[in-house]
Design a protein around this motif. Structure first.
Motif, PDB file in Angstrom:
ATOM      1  N   ALA B  35       0.842  -1.201   0.000  1.00  0.00           N
ATOM      2  CA  ALA B  35       0.000   0.000   0.000  1.00  0.00           C
ATOM      3  C   ALA B  35       0.876   1.250   0.000  1.00  0.00           C
ATOM      4  N   MET B  38       2.432   1.689  -3.357  1.00  0.00           N
ATOM      5  CA  MET B  38       1.542   2.181  -4.402  1.00  0.00           C
ATOM      6  C   MET B  38       1.263   3.673  -4.251  1.00  0.00           C
ATOM      7  N   LEU B  51      -6.462   2.087   2.155  1.00  0.00           N
ATOM      8  CA  LEU B  51      -6.086   1.293   0.974  1.00  0.00           C
ATOM      9  C   LEU B  51      -5.816  -0.155   1.369  1.00  0.00           C
ATOM     10  N   GLU B  54      -8.968  -1.824   1.817  1.00  0.00           N
ATOM     11  CA  GLU B  54      -9.625  -2.042   0.528  1.00  0.00           C
ATOM     12  C   GLU B  54      -9.002  -3.207  -0.226  1.00  0.00           C
ATOM     13  N   LEU B  55      -7.648  -3.303  -0.187  1.00  0.00           N
ATOM     14  CA  LEU B  55      -6.959  -4.342  -0.951  1.00  0.00           C
ATOM     15  C   LEU B  55      -6.843  -5.645  -0.157  1.00  0.00           C
ATOM     16  N   SER B  80      -8.450  -3.359  -9.007  1.00  0.00           N
ATOM     17  CA  SER B  80      -7.360  -2.483  -9.394  1.00  0.00           C
ATOM     18  C   SER B  80      -7.425  -1.208  -8.589  1.00  0.00           C
ATOM     19  N   TYR B  81      -6.261  -0.792  -8.077  1.00  0.00           N
ATOM     20  CA  TYR B  81      -6.224   0.400  -7.248  1.00  0.00           C
ATOM     21  C   TYR B  81      -6.399   1.648  -8.126  1.00  0.00           C
ATOM     22  N   THR B  82      -5.793   1.615  -9.314  1.00  0.00           N
ATOM     23  CA  THR B  82      -5.878   2.805 -10.165  1.00  0.00           C
ATOM     24  C   THR B  82      -7.232   2.944 -10.829  1.00  0.00           C
ATOM     25  N   ARG B  84     -10.051   1.169 -10.052  1.00  0.00           N
ATOM     26  CA  ARG B  84     -11.188   0.888  -9.163  1.00  0.00           C
ATOM     27  C   ARG B  84     -12.183  -0.068  -9.807  1.00  0.00           C
ATOM     28  N   ASP B 278       0.541  -0.171  -9.868  1.00  0.00           N
ATOM     29  CA  ASP B 278      -0.624  -0.970  -9.490  1.00  0.00           C
ATOM     30  C   ASP B 278      -0.209  -2.443  -9.412  1.00  0.00           C
TER      31      ASP B 278
END
Lengths: 524, 315, 271
Positions: B35, B38, B51, B54-55, B80-82, B84, B278
């Motif tokens: 995290a 990223m 984050l 979330e992940l 995907s973090y970027t 979403r 990511d």
């Protein structure tokens, strides 16, 4: 009118002359044996008849096969002839069959190529042919693949392919050289029967006079690409022919004989190999290669060990040399064990050496002969260095009839016979008591072999050596050993004075072996 | 046969397991806190925590690994973090470009290589052989992405037969999609076809020197018949090995070639993901590609047994 | 086929020579930007033209050759350094647990093309020429391990190895004295091939931005830069590509020539 007539055949590959003025003839129903040492051109003669010569080969002269002028025929016409009017069987049954095709298919192919038959018809006829070569479909299914068959069975398949269309001529190039003696005898008997049944001509090529002598109607002796003479065996007169005959049954002079003290003593030795496990969780099985074997070798004795391939004789040799640990029993040299705990005993190993069969694989090609010969010095705690080491190498080479200067050369500069001498020099250099000769003369031409046997006899007298002579070749064993062990399926089935065993074998297997062994008929 | 397949299946499973471990270690454990990695060094602690939450980065490594693997079994590759969006959706879209491209190239390369290799072997030493071998020598040496650029220059910019890049999508019909993949597939296939043709030729020459070819010729087969009936199938064994290896090169090559043609494939996705840091996307794409390579090699192993009866009996 | 050996060796020597020369002298300084002369086609002043910063392409190629050669050579050294001992160890005890572990490990690495390794390294550590070296080097390991294991296995069945065992030598010593020297030719040939593959792989990696980073010139990077200008400045794309092609071709020709020259003799001697 002969079936096959070869007249003044010349053959060259590039600038090298292979055959020079070869003339031979075979009539229907006749067996012509062609004998020669390696490089005599006997195989090339056969391939000329088939016109299956290597690239770059050119031949001249005349070959007439069943009325066809072979050298004048175009390739397409030759294809019609091969398999149809002339069949051929080669030496190596292990590689002569396509590994990806069933044997039935491969035999049927001969029929399909030449005749307008359906697949089913061809297959049916293939079964018939396989039955003729003693592979009845009931016992050996034609749907099998070559790797599921023994060497002898594969050679029968090769013969079936060659005779499927009942050709007028069959060429067999060393058909039994790769086979064990008993299998060899069966295959030769089969060939003889087929010749008689079909009235076919047979051109039988061999390096072994014994194989051909009692089977061929006529014999042609070849040397350096020429035919030395042709005639019935009893009529052969040429000095070269006579020299070959002498060499193939050579008995070296040896003065020494066995003493009374045992050097090597083998007691109840067992050697097991694990076999692949069944399934993932199954236990690996065990294959017993050597099964409770016991014997002694007396000092100065030449002991023979005979048996067919897979009988365990090489495994036994490795166990004696301390290369593999045995599962039970004891191997001792002068009372000391070869294996001490789980370690090979160096003190014992330095008193034994070995000579292997293959003159080409026995030396590191990147080492000088001198370095190879000196390698066993590694076994000594205090090996000689510098000049002393050189002197020892020179002495060993001179002992086997080579020059001390040869130590600076590389192994590819020597012939097969010379290489076996060098291997012997390597064995001699640490002055062992016992030398194991593991098929040491089997790969040599008969004349070279005879000289090697003389050398071995001479050395054993001069250096009071003891030999364990392992061989599949009974005539050699008979001529050089004092006592013999016969091995079958990991067990010794018979042992005794060599002459006594050969004259009056007691065990049925020994009898079978001796009967099957090719022998020269006694000439006047 | 079943035992052989079973054994292969077992080693397939082991390979996949170890590969997943390696990938997980490299991309989730080595970077320390993914995290933090990223978001960069200036991230606030509470954004980081959010984050991580979330992940799903809060558990122990073991828990995270199991969650990752378990998710993949259900088609869930994480988010995907970027972007979403679920990674699985992104990958599925891109896969429909990369995979057809690789397969197209594989088909092309095989179609070119087999005849070329056979022709060269049959006419060994002739002008044909020298020409084919010279051509493959060039084909092996040419960087495929450069060849692709040259093709763009000639066929797209100058001749205007193809568009210089982009992908219409499969919804527009198979024709336009295949057309857009044609130049990339040729660029990918050329070096592989050259390698394969050389392997085919030398494997054929090896088998043509075998004893059983001589036996077949002694039966009356012509050179051509012996080649077709006996040499080809035996030569297939080394050729299969190379085809299997090639697939992994083709997948990797596809990622590079996509850059030349601006194709929306896995390559574009993974490079965007790298610059956006990511890791989840990178991890999933790498795992997917490794999975594909291992599966193809499994298929090759099974094909061996189909070709070679000696393997069927073995454990 | 002696000719291919000489042609290949000549090309390889030329490329290496140009790379070495670049340490001492290049036609134009590649760090000096000359915007006035940007994107000029080949001329007397700039034999291969200039790029979008006005840098001399010939000079860039000469300096770029260093990167390519260095990366490919180090990768071969890594591959041989790890692969050959692993292969020899696996062959020395065929079927043992070590053999099994080494070969399974090899299979595993084979499933990771160097591009994927480079992607993973870059994702975690960022881009750079070292990545390319590691990625290509790791991929070379199983290549050399398999090759040396396969060849060593057949050498282990030779009688001279048995003779060495009869002489009391251990597996390590036999591997060093008997096996390795007989593998040397094979390794030289494969080394040449992996070298040329390394040049190609380095170019591909730096083309997609996973290899050497600006301002270090590299052939792949130059191609990437030229891509958007290919319609009006094809010379920028042409020459770096030709440089790669020629270098790889030269190495491959040399490898083939070496194989023909070294192998038959080996085959005949060792039979």
């Amino acid at each position: 009118m002969s079936l096959l007539e070869i007249e003044n055949l010349r053959l060259g590959i590039g600038a090298v002359e292979i055959l020079n003025d070869v003339s031979l003839a075979v009539t229907a129903g006749e067996i012509l044996g062609v004998i020669g040492e390696s490089g005599s051109g006997k195989s090339m003669t056969a391939l000329s008849v088939m016109q299956l010569l290597p690239r770059g080969a050119g031949c001249s002269g005349r070959i007439t096969l069943n009325g066809h002028d072979v050298l004048a025929m175009r390739e397409a016409e030759m294809c019609g002839l091969r398999g149809q009017e002339v069949g051929m069987v080669f030496q190596e049954p292990m590689t002569a069959l396509n590994p990806l095709q069933t044997i039935g298919d491969q035999v049927a192919e001969t029929i399909l190529i030449h005749e307008d038959a359906s697949r089913a018809e061809a297959m049916e006829r293939a079964h018939e042919v396989l039955r003729r070569v003693d592979l009845p479909p009931g016992r050996v299914a034609p749907s099998r693949y070559p790797h599921e068959l023994s060497g002898g069975q594969r050679q029968r398949v090769c013969i079936a392919m060659a005779i499927a269309l009942r050709p007028r001529l069959l060429i067999a190039d060393e058909p039994t050289t790769a086979l064990d003696v008993t299998t060899q005898a069966e295959v030769l008997r089969l060939l003889k029967r087929l010749v008689a049944e079909d009235g076919m001509g047979l051109l039988l090529i061999s390096h072994d006079l014994g194989v051909v002598a009692d089977m061929a109607d006529k014999i042609a002796i070849m040397q350096h690409g020429r035919v030395v003479e042709t005639g019935r065996f009893s009529d052969l007169r040429d000095p070269y022919s006579l020299a070959l005959m002498e060499a193939s049954d050579h008995k070296p002079d040896r003065a020494g004989h066995a003493g009374e003290t045992p050097v090597l003593s083998v007691r109840e030795v067992v050697r097991d190999y694990p076999t692949p496990r069944q399934g993932w969780l199954g236990k690996p099985g065990l294959f017993r290669a050597v099964d409770h074997i016991s014997f002694d070798i007396q000092r100065g004795e030449n002991l023979g060990l005979v048996g067919e391939s897979g009988c365990g004789k090489s495994t036994l040799a490795r166990a004696i040399l301390g290369l593999e640990e045995v599962q039970a029993g004891a191997i001792t040299l002068d009372g000391q064990p070869v294996f001490d705990g789980h370690q090979a005993n160096r003190a014992v190993r330095r008193r034994m050496q070995v000579v292997f069969q293959d003159p080409y694989g026995s030396f590191n090609p990147r080492w000088t002969v001198g370095r190879s010969v000196a390698e066993p010095f590694h076994l000594l705690d205090d090996p000689p260095k510098g000049a002393a080491r050189e002197a020892a190498v020179v002495e060993a080479l001179e002992n086997v009839g080579l020059s001390g200067k040869d130590r600076q050369k590389y192994i590819h500069e020597f012939s097969g016979g010379q290489r076996q001498r060098i291997a012997l020099a390597r064995a001699l250099i640490i002055r062992p008591d016992l030398i194991i000769l593991d098929e040491a003369v089997s790969a040599l031409d008969v004349q070279v072999r005879a000289r090697m046997l003389d050398l071995l006899a001479d050395l054993s007298d001069r250096l009071s050596l003891t030999y364990l002579f392992i061989s599949h070749d009974l005539s050699v064993v008979r001529n050089v050993t004092d006592r013999v062990l016969v091995m079958q399926g990991g067990k010794i089935v018979e042992e005794g004075e060599t002459e006594a065993v050969f004259v009056a074998p007691r065990h049925p297997y020994t009898r079978q072996l001796i009967e099957a062994a090719p022998r020269l008929p006694k000439t006047a | 046969m079943l035992r052989y397949a079973g054994r292969r299946l077992f080693s397939l499973a082991v390979s996949l397991w170890v590969a997943s471990l390696v990938i997980f270690l490299a991309l989730e454990i080595v970077p320390g806190d993914p995290a933090a990695y990223m978001l960069g060094i200036n991230a606030q602690e509470d954004t980081l925590a959010a984050l991580r939450e979330e992940l799903g980065l809060n558990g122990s490594p073991m828990e995270r690994y199991l969650a990752w693997i378990g998710g993949m079994f259900q088609g869930d590759f994480g988010t995907s973090y970027t972007y979403r969006t679920p990674v699985s959706e992104m990958i599925a879209d891109r896969l429909w470009v990369s995979l057809p491209l690789a397969l197209f190239a594989l088909a092309l390369s095989t179609l070119i290589a087999f005849p070329a290799g056979i022709l060269a072997a049959r006419n060994r030493g002739s002008v044909v052989d020298v020409a084919i071998m010279g051509g493959t020598q060039l084909g092996v040496a040419i960087p495929n992405f450069w060849f692709a650029m040259l093709m763009v220059l000639v066929f797209a910019i100058n001749l205007r037969w193809f568009s210089a890049g982009g992908f219409p999508g499969w919804s527009e019909g198979i024709g336009p999609a295949l057309k857009a993949l044609t130049l990339p597939a040729i660029a990918l296939a050329l070096p592989q076809a050259s390698i394969l043709a050389r392997v085919m030729r030398s494997a054929l020459l090896d088998t043509l020197g075998e004893d059983y070819i001589r036996t077949a010729r002694a039966k009356g087969l012509t050179q051509g018949q012996a080649l077709r009936r006996h040499a080809l199938r035996n030569a297939l064994i080394p050729v299969l090995t190379i085809i299997g290896l090639q697939f992994s090169f083709l997948l990797a090559g596809a990622i590079i070639i996509e850059n030349v043609f601006y194709l929306p494939g896995l390559g574009r996705l993974v490079f965007q993901a790298i610059s956006a840091r990511d890791l989840i996307v990178v991890e999933s794409v790498v795992m997917l590609l490794v999975f594909a390579v291992i599966m193809v090699n499994f298929a090759v192993d099974i094909a061996y047994a189909w070709v070679d009866p000696r393997l069927r009996g073995r454990r | 086929m002696k000719a291919s050996l000489w042609i290949g060796a000549l090309i390889s020597a030329l490329v290496t020579g140009a790379a070495l020369l670049s340490f001492l002298w290049v036609p134009h300084d590649i760090e000096a930007l000359d915007i006035a002369n940007k994107i000029k086609p080949p001329s007397g002043a700039h034999l291969l033209g200039t790029d979008h910063f006005g840098r001399d392409i010939l000079s860039m190629l000469m300096v770029g050759a260093r990167t390519s050669i260095a990366v490919a050579i180090v990768a071969v050294v890594i591959g041989m350094g790890f692969g050959v001992p692993l292969g020899l160890a696996a062959a020395a005890r065929q079927g043992g647990w070590m053999d099994e572990v080494i070969m399974r490990g090899n299979d595993l690495i084979f499933a990771f093309p160097s591009l994927l390794i480079a992607i993973m390294i870059t994702a975690v550590f960022g881009a750079g020429a070292v990545n390319a070296i590691i990625a290509i080097g790791i991929f070379n390991i199983p290549v050399f391990a398999r090759l040396s294991r396969g060849a060593a296995l057949s050498l282990w069945t030779r009688d001279y190895v048995l003779a060495a065992r009869v002489a009391g030598k251990g597996r390590l010593r036999i591997s060093a004295e008997h096996i390795l020297p007989n593998l040397a030719n094979l390794l030289i040939v494969q080394g040449t091939i992996q070298f040329s593959l390394g040049i190609l792989a380095e170019a591909a990696l730096s083309y997609v931005g996973l290899g050497a980073q600006p301002p270090v010139p590299s052939w792949g990077r130059m191609l990437a830069d030229s891509q958007t200008m290919i319609s009006f400045a094809p010379h920028m794309a042409l020459f770096p590509g030709l440089a790669i092609l020629l270098t790889v071709l030269g190495l491959n020709l040399m490898g083939d020539g070496l194989r023909d020259w070294l192998d038959p003799r080996l085959a005949r001697d060792a039979r």
